[in-house]
Every structure is written in C-alpha cells, then in structure tokens.
Design a protein around this motif. Sequence first.
Motif, PDB file in Angstrom:
ATOM      1  N   UNK A  78     -12.793  -4.825 -60.836  1.00 62.40           N
ATOM      2  CA  UNK A  78     -11.407  -4.986 -61.291  1.00 62.40           C
ATOM      3  C   UNK A  78     -11.081  -4.161 -62.533  1.00 62.40           C
ATOM      4  N   UNK A  79     -12.031  -4.064 -63.457  1.00 62.71           N
ATOM      5  CA  UNK A  79     -11.772  -3.331 -64.701  1.00 62.71           C
ATOM      6  C   UNK A  79     -11.529  -1.858 -64.422  1.00 62.71           C
ATOM      7  N   UNK A  80     -12.360  -1.244 -63.584  1.00 62.10           N
ATOM      8  CA  UNK A  80     -12.184   0.174 -63.272  1.00 62.10           C
ATOM      9  C   UNK A  80     -10.994   0.412 -62.352  1.00 62.10           C
ATOM     10  N   UNK A  81     -10.667  -0.564 -61.500  1.00 60.84           N
ATOM     11  CA  UNK A  81      -9.465  -0.464 -60.682  1.00 60.84           C
ATOM     12  C   UNK A  81      -8.240  -0.398 -61.601  1.00 60.84           C
ATOM     13  N   UNK A  82      -8.209  -1.256 -62.598  1.00 58.70           N
ATOM     14  CA  UNK A  82      -7.111  -1.273 -63.566  1.00 58.70           C
ATOM     15  C   UNK A  82      -7.074   0.031 -64.362  1.00 58.70           C
ATOM     16  N   UNK A  83      -8.254   0.543 -64.728  1.00 66.61           N
ATOM     17  CA  UNK A  83      -8.327   1.801 -65.479  1.00 66.61           C
ATOM     18  C   UNK A  83      -7.754   2.956 -64.654  1.00 66.61           C
ATOM     19  N   UNK A  84      -8.025   2.955 -63.350  1.00 64.97           N
ATOM     20  CA  UNK A  84      -7.487   4.004 -62.474  1.00 64.97           C
ATOM     21  C   UNK A  84      -5.963   3.910 -62.421  1.00 64.97           C
ATOM     22  N   UNK A  85      -5.452   2.694 -62.302  1.00 70.60           N
ATOM     23  CA  UNK A  85      -3.997   2.485 -62.302  1.00 70.60           C
ATOM     24  C   UNK A  85      -3.393   2.934 -63.628  1.00 70.60           C
ATOM     25  N   UNK A  86      -4.015   2.555 -64.739  1.00 76.75           N
ATOM     26  CA  UNK A  86      -3.517   2.946 -66.066  1.00 76.75           C
ATOM     27  C   UNK A  86      -3.485   4.465 -66.206  1.00 76.75           C
ATOM     28  N   UNK A  87      -4.507   5.125 -65.669  1.00 78.73           N
ATOM     29  CA  UNK A  87      -4.584   6.588 -65.754  1.00 78.73           C
ATOM     30  C   UNK A  87      -3.398   7.220 -65.016  1.00 78.73           C
ATOM     31  N   UNK A  88      -3.129   6.726 -63.804  1.00 79.08           N
ATOM     32  CA  UNK A  88      -1.990   7.250 -63.042  1.00 79.08           C
ATOM     33  C   UNK A  88      -0.692   7.046 -63.827  1.00 79.08           C
ATOM     34  N   UNK A  89      -0.512   5.829 -64.358  1.00 81.32           N
ATOM     35  CA  UNK A  89       0.722   5.521 -65.097  1.00 81.32           C
ATOM     36  C   UNK A  89       0.831   6.326 -66.385  1.00 81.32           C
ATOM     37  N   UNK A  90      -0.294   6.753 -66.935  1.00 81.76           N
ATOM     38  CA  UNK A  90      -0.276   7.495 -68.205  1.00 81.76           C
ATOM     39  C   UNK A  90       0.334   8.884 -68.060  1.00 81.76           C
TER      40      UNK A  90
END
Length: 108
Positions: A78-90
């Motif tokens: 879950x943590x890395x899934x969220x990090x991937x989403x955050x990266x896209x949104x960044x």
Amino acid sequence: SHDTGGMGFPTESLDLLNKLHPEDPRNLDTLTLLTSFNQQLGKYSEAIEYRKKIAKLDPWNAENYLVLGRYYKQVGDKANMQAALDKILSFASKDPIAITAQSELTLQ
C-alpha cells in the motif's frame, strides 16, 4: 516438443529478453517487455524492479508509474502504491492518466 500453451511464449521470450537486457540495459522497449512478461508469469517482484528501472531512465512517464502502482496494489504494498499515485499527481495532475490513477490506486 515445445509447450504451445499460454505460458510457453512468455517464458521463451523472457529467456531471450534476459539475454538482451544486459547488452543494452537502457533500452526502454526491452525493459517494458520484461515487465510485461514477468507480470504475465505472476513474477511481480521482478516486474516491479524493471518498472523502477524504467522510472530512473524515463522519470516523467506517468503511464509507467500507473502500471507500477497496479503491481504494488497486486502484491498488497500500500505504501508504494500510494507513492506511485503521489508521483503521478506531482507532475501529471492535469493529465487524464491522473484520474485513472486516482480511481485505480486508491484502496476501496
């Protein structure tokens, strides 16, 4: 006799790609195929490693982060899934891929 079942082709292709990759480790096409075949074979940890290599070579590839996030979701990271989403949104929050990422990379 070669196994012509569903797994025969990805396995043989993977063998070939594993030979090609060290000769040209920055080849994004080879890396993309490696992730795809590993994923088809259920080898998510390998697929994730290749997607991380793509991210280093092509850091603004939102599609890559989306697929990486899907792989993390598949393995329950879950943590890395969220990090991937955050990266896209960044960097791609206005891109339609951000909407896809937000719907797919969110825990229900």
